[in-house]
Design a protein around this motif. Sequence first.
Motif, PDB file in Angstrom:
ATOM      1  N   CYS A  38     -34.288 -63.277  38.989  1.00 27.76           N
ATOM      2  CA  CYS A  38     -35.074 -64.367  38.405  1.00 27.76           C
ATOM      3  C   CYS A  38     -36.407 -63.839  37.863  1.00 27.76           C
ATOM      4  CB  CYS A  38     -35.319 -65.370  39.520  1.00 27.76           C
ATOM      5  SG  CYS A  38     -36.203 -66.843  39.077  1.00 27.76           S
ATOM      6  N   HIS A  59     -33.145 -64.563  45.368  1.00 25.03           N
ATOM      7  CA  HIS A  59     -32.940 -65.926  45.877  1.00 25.03           C
ATOM      8  C   HIS A  59     -31.883 -66.678  45.073  1.00 25.03           C
ATOM      9  CE1 HIS A  59     -35.827 -66.381  42.616  1.00 25.03           C
ATOM     10  NE2 HIS A  59     -35.344 -67.583  42.473  1.00 25.03           N
ATOM     11  N   GLU A  60     -31.225 -65.975  44.132  1.00 30.38           N
ATOM     12  CA  GLU A  60     -30.156 -66.621  43.357  1.00 30.38           C
ATOM     13  C   GLU A  60     -28.855 -65.934  43.779  1.00 30.38           C
ATOM     14  OE1 GLU A  60     -31.367 -66.385  39.221  1.00 30.38           O
ATOM     15  OE2 GLU A  60     -33.087 -67.687  39.595  1.00 30.38           O
ATOM     16  N   GLU A 151     -28.819 -71.594  41.799  1.00 29.36           N
ATOM     17  CA  GLU A 151     -30.249 -71.873  42.042  1.00 29.36           C
ATOM     18  C   GLU A 151     -31.002 -72.160  40.741  1.00 29.36           C
ATOM     19  OE1 GLU A 151     -34.515 -71.317  42.969  1.00 29.36           O
ATOM     20  OE2 GLU A 151     -33.315 -70.246  41.522  1.00 29.36           O
ATOM     21  N   ARG A 340     -30.081 -63.303  31.831  1.00 28.84           N
ATOM     22  CA  ARG A 340     -30.002 -62.931  33.248  1.00 28.84           C
ATOM     23  C   ARG A 340     -29.242 -61.620  33.452  1.00 28.84           C
ATOM     24  NH1 ARG A 340     -33.552 -65.599  34.813  1.00 28.84           N
ATOM     25  NH2 ARG A 340     -33.540 -67.065  36.558  1.00 28.84           N
TER      26      ARG A 340
HETATM   27 ZN   LIG Z   1     -34.848 -68.446  40.501  1.00 26.90          ZN
END
Ligand SMILES: [Zn+2]
Length: 347
Positions: A38, A59-60, A151, A340
């Motif tokens: 991210c 965190h994804e 997320e 991403r």
């Molecule tokens: Zn994120």
Amino acid sequence: MMKVAVFSDTEKVEIREIEKPIPKKGEVLVKVKACALCTWEQRIFKGVSHVPFPFIGGHEVSGIIEELGEDVDENRWKKGQKVALRLLETCGECYYCRMGEQNLCEMIGKKRQNGLAIPGPGGLGEYLTVSSTRLFKIVDDLAFEVGALSEPLACVIHSIQRAHIEIGNDVVIIGAGVMGLFHVMMSKKQAARVIVSEVSEERRRLAKVLGADDTFNPLQEDPIEKIKKITEGRGADVVINTTAISKIAQQATQMVGKTGRVIFYSSQHPDSPISISPDWIHNSEITITGSVSPSISDFQKSTRLLSSRIITPEPLISEVIPFEKVQEAFQKATDPRNYRIIVKMNE
Ligand SMILES: [Zn+2]
Ligand SMILES: [Zn+2]
């Protein structure tokens, strides 16, 4: 023991071995399969945002259930189930959690809940332990790299709901990075006319592919004039700023028409104050608001949209890179030409 990727210095990520966590009561051991990088982790990598080193980002995250701790409902959660993880640490007890606004929890970042000996959300490692309340099922045939986007999509669902889009509304999205493009897809699902402001030709092209009705380059056309022109002088119903630039936040407030909603989606770097006319707010009844992180219900909706293939974010994935090359993955993630970058764990 297991491997984790830690930030050890600015622009430096290294693989270390730490203790593999053991699920406590009510917790589940998850084998991580994919972790998307991210903007937040990219800012840590670049030294724009600061954390105490060493620190485990990520965190994804998607993965599979490897082991159930004591008292986890065995009818609901089974070994081998594919899951996305909500790693934002929330308490469930504070005022905001009780009001259903877990994204604003008073305890965010204050206590470690992933069983790891090094701080950070911990998605960039082989295993995590989390409370079963933070697991969200994804269907078997959904690729882990797509599941890892639960997320960011949940963040955008939160934002879209705060925008209160009505059918046929004019929605302006400023910036067509990953977050801007997720906003394009979600706004189209609300039957809005979507206009995208973006300097990069390639990103404008992808915005069109993903459903944008109109795109323009704000360096070539005055954004405020442009929006006024295509809305018969009214201004947009919704303006969502996904860029980190405060001057653009100011412009966003000037692109919106009466009763319009302005969403400051991105965090601001640097956070320069903007000026605004209180009398304009009075006379136009506009709403200026923010959107930060997803609540639990946003996560639930996100994993449903991905599992049912209502949202298909594959075009937002530039490359899938193996865990051993995590340093290279960060270099690619911080290249503005990429969308991403996903780090994929070994089998
Ligand atoms: Zn994120
Ligand atoms: Zn809370």
